[in-house]
Scaffold this active site. Structure first.
Site, short mmCIF file in Angstrom:
data_model
loop_
_atom_site.label_atom_id
_atom_site.label_comp_id
_atom_site.label_asym_id
_atom_site.label_seq_id
_atom_site.Cartn_x
_atom_site.Cartn_y
_atom_site.Cartn_z
N ASP A 256 0.82 -1.21 0.00
CA ASP A 256 0.00 0.00 0.00
C ASP A 256 0.86 1.27 0.00
OD1 ASP A 256 -2.30 -1.64 0.26
OD2 ASP A 256 -2.09 -1.64 2.44
N GLU B 138 -11.66 -1.19 -3.17
CA GLU B 138 -11.02 -0.49 -2.05
C GLU B 138 -9.87 0.37 -2.55
OE1 GLU B 138 -9.83 -3.61 0.58
OE2 GLU B 138 -8.30 -4.40 -0.77
#
Length: 323
Positions: free
Chosen positions: A43, A211
């Protein structure tokens, strides 16, 4: 030659070095830029600091940090924080933050992040500030926005975007997909005078696996990038990145065929290919006049280890492509 000039030259050389590999690849998608040093990451959010260095913050540790002078070689730089703020333990027992987002405005750096536990939407997004953006320099400012099990959204995966006159935060994971709230520019937190939680993207099939939003303004449009399908399963990950656009930061976002992202639409921007499996967890940053896509992939040649991927974005006909 200054550090900034040298970085620009190295970045251009890396881009040129990539072209033969891309042209000869049998895959539809280009490979990421070749990197050295500490590539392991999850991420990622990346920014070019005013001191000339690049910093990448990520899930892992107390928001793990990597530093680079040229976008090519990366060194481990510890963590954003020395210890977890006490309030993090309200959301998991280990004080484990996820999916940071870094930006710069009003003379300081802002680092947003999520705290939660796997499989629940009892979650919170927090924010910290720093004058330098360097690891160890951050002051936590507390909660920005929260969600509970009674809500139909999940307050994780923040993505900050400035629109004319206002500051916004996209967020979301599974549940009902991607949402957005308006922030107070002064505090960086949810604006209590504008409490509406807007809906940007979802899909018609459970478990609504959308997401990690990132919203970018380019020309007259805002572009919503999001990760679809399954993360965090090594070589079995099916993550991929889709994109849609809107003339308004709050939507509606549609793909190039006009299909709304609220109905499952979205152009496929980047998917796994060859050794680069499960591409997602993306962010976009600006560097030397280019938009650069940062993401993680699972390395099929290294037992599915998550690593940093970087590709420049090209804008053609009003839509981004990776190069």
């Amino acid at each position: 030659m200054s550090l900034r000039t040298r970085a620009a030259a190295v970045f251009a050389a890396v881009l040129l070095a990539l072209l033969p590999a891309t042209a000869s690849s049998a895959a539809t998608y280009p490979d990421p830029l070749p990197l050295t040093g500490q590539e392991i990451i999850h991420d990622p959010t990346v920014i070019h600091l005013k001191n000339g260095q690049y910093v990448a913050y990520s899930t892992g540790g107390v928001i793990g940090a990597r530093l680079s002078t040229d976008l090519h070689h990366w060194d481990d730089a510890g963590n954003a924080f020395a210890t977890p703020p006490s309030w993090w333990y309200e959301y998991n027992s280990t004080g484990d933050p996820w999916a940071p987002d870094i930006s710069y405005r009003d003379g300081q750096y802002w680092l947003y992040y999520a705290v939660s536990s796997w499989g629940t939407n009892h979650s919170a997004i927090g924010v910290a500030t720093s004058r330098t953006g360097m690891p160890g320099s951050w002051t936590d400012r507390g909660k920005v926005f929260t969600s509970e099990t009674t809500d139909t959204w999940n307050a994780i995966d923040p993505g900050i975007v400035q629109a004319p006159g206002h500051l916004w935060m996209a967020f979301g994971s599974y549940w009902s997909g991607i949402r957005m709230v308006r922030l107070d520019r002064r505090t960086g937190k949810a604006d209590p005078s504008h409490p509406t939680v807007r809906h940007l993207a979802t899909r018609p099939d459970l478990p609504y696996a959308v997401e990690g939003p990132a919203v970018v303004q380019h020309g007259h449009y805002f572009y919503l990038f999001a990760s679809y399908d399954a993360c965090c399963a090594g070589v079995n990950s099916t993550y991929k990145i889709k994109v849609g656009r809107s003339t308004s930061v709050t939507g509606p976002y549609v793909d190039s065929t006009g299909s709304p992202m609220l109905d499952g639409g979205g152009d496929l921007l980047l998917a796994g290919h060859g050794r680069y499996i499960g591409t997602g967890g993306e962010s976009v940053f600006r560097d030397h006049g280019h938009d650069v896509l940062a993401y993680h992939y699972y390395d099929g040649d290294d037992s599915g280890t998550p690593k940093l991927g970087l590709n420049t974005l090209q804008w053609r006909g009003g839509w981004p492509t990776v190069s």
